[in-house]
Design a protein around this motif. Structure first.
Motif, PDB file in Angstrom:
ATOM      1  N   PHE A 148      45.469  40.220  39.355  1.00 16.92           N
ATOM      2  CA  PHE A 148      46.220  41.456  39.151  1.00 16.92           C
ATOM      3  C   PHE A 148      46.200  41.800  37.665  1.00 16.92           C
ATOM      4  O   PHE A 148      45.925  40.953  36.804  1.00 16.92           O
ATOM      5  CB  PHE A 148      47.661  41.335  39.667  1.00 16.92           C
TER       6      PHE A 148
ATOM      7  N   CYS B 137      51.091  38.803  43.827  1.00 13.84           N
ATOM      8  CA  CYS B 137      50.327  37.624  43.435  1.00 13.84           C
ATOM      9  C   CYS B 137      51.138  36.874  42.390  1.00 13.84           C
ATOM     10  O   CYS B 137      51.869  37.483  41.616  1.00 13.84           O
ATOM     11  CB  CYS B 137      48.981  38.018  42.826  1.00 13.84           C
TER      12      CYS B 137
ATOM     13  N   ASP C 281      49.834  44.563  42.454  1.00 16.08           N
ATOM     14  CA  ASP C 281      48.541  45.213  42.707  1.00 16.08           C
ATOM     15  C   ASP C 281      47.496  44.149  43.047  1.00 16.08           C
ATOM     16  O   ASP C 281      46.441  44.062  42.447  1.00 16.08           O
ATOM     17  CB  ASP C 281      48.097  46.041  41.499  1.00 16.08           C
ATOM     18  N   CYS C 282      47.817  43.314  44.025  1.00 14.80           N
ATOM     19  CA  CYS C 282      47.002  42.143  44.348  1.00 14.80           C
ATOM     20  C   CYS C 282      45.609  42.509  44.837  1.00 14.80           C
ATOM     21  O   CYS C 282      45.428  43.449  45.606  1.00 14.80           O
ATOM     22  CB  CYS C 282      47.686  41.322  45.437  1.00 14.80           C
TER      23      CYS C 282
END
Length: 227
Positions: free
Chosen positions: A94, A114, A128-129
């Motif tokens: 991320f 994450c 925002d994995c």
């Protein structure tokens, strides 16, 4: 025989045999595989060792299931889901502070985040994995591998990236590459983390565990091996 139709009794026997073999379900070519120690039917299949393709990062949102051919690189026996403990850990990345941090995640997570060691000191997480998978490729195929890096008390910064080490992120402070690493903790689980070179400590790998940063002087670093 001789063009005659099968008798009702024979058809009944055939159907009973099919039902016993398939369990009453038409399998439609879907595969079975082991996940978290349980046999799952018709679900996404994880990366299989020595399988060739091209590494890709797949976006994961809250509530998503594990993507197909994702790399299981570790396990956390301390994460419990009801009365069942132990989760497979997947390599993730991320964005953070102008760089790309590498870490871990598991499925299914309602927060979709994450977790990583950040890049130097504090543990961190991102929503925002992206999940590492082995995608299909027609040319330039590779497979995942792990290179052992050993040594403790390395005060002379003699660690170097192994040949064919996979670059997965970047360190905004040094503007250098970040690599995927893992090591075994006191519970016997592989922790997924990240590393960079040169390091100004005695560690080979840094990983998030239990809300803190855990390090090891010996580790394995993910590589891209030729097929």
């Amino acid at each position: 025989r001789n063009g005659k139709m099968a008798s009702p009794m024979r058809l009944c026997v055939i159907l009973l045999i099919i039902d016993n073999v398939t369990g009453g379900h038409v399998r439609q070519g879907k595969s079975n595989y082991l996940h978290d120690g349980q046999l799952r039917y018709g679900a996404a299949q994880p990366y299989v060792e020595h399988t060739c393709g091209f590494p890709q990062w797949v976006v994961s949102s809250p509530g998503d299931s594990v993507p197909d051919r994702a790399l299981i690189a570790g396990k956390d026996s301390q994460i419990c889901d009801g009365t069942v403990c132990g989760k497979d850990m997947y390599v993730s990345m991320f964005n953070i502070n102008g760089g790309i941090s590498v870490g871990k995640t598991w499925f299914t997570r309602s927060d979709g985040v994450c977790s990583s060691s950040a890049l130097h000191d504090e543990p961190s997480s991102g929503d925002d994995c992206r999940i590492l998978v082995m995608g299909s490729a027609a040319h330039d195929k590779v497979r995942f591998g792990w290179a052992h890096v050993k040594g403790k008390g390395n005060t002379n910064n003699r660690y170097t990236a192994p040949a064919r080490a996979m670059v997965a992120g970047n360190d905004p402070e040094s503007n250098g590459p970040v690599y995927i690493c893992r090591f075994v903790n006191d519970f016997g689980d592989y922790l997924i983390g990240q590393t960079w070179f040169p390091r100004h400590d005695e560690a080979c790998c840094s990983a998030e565990f239990g809300g803190a940063v855990s390090t090891s002087g010996s580790c394995e670093i993910l590589t891209k091996e030729p097929c």
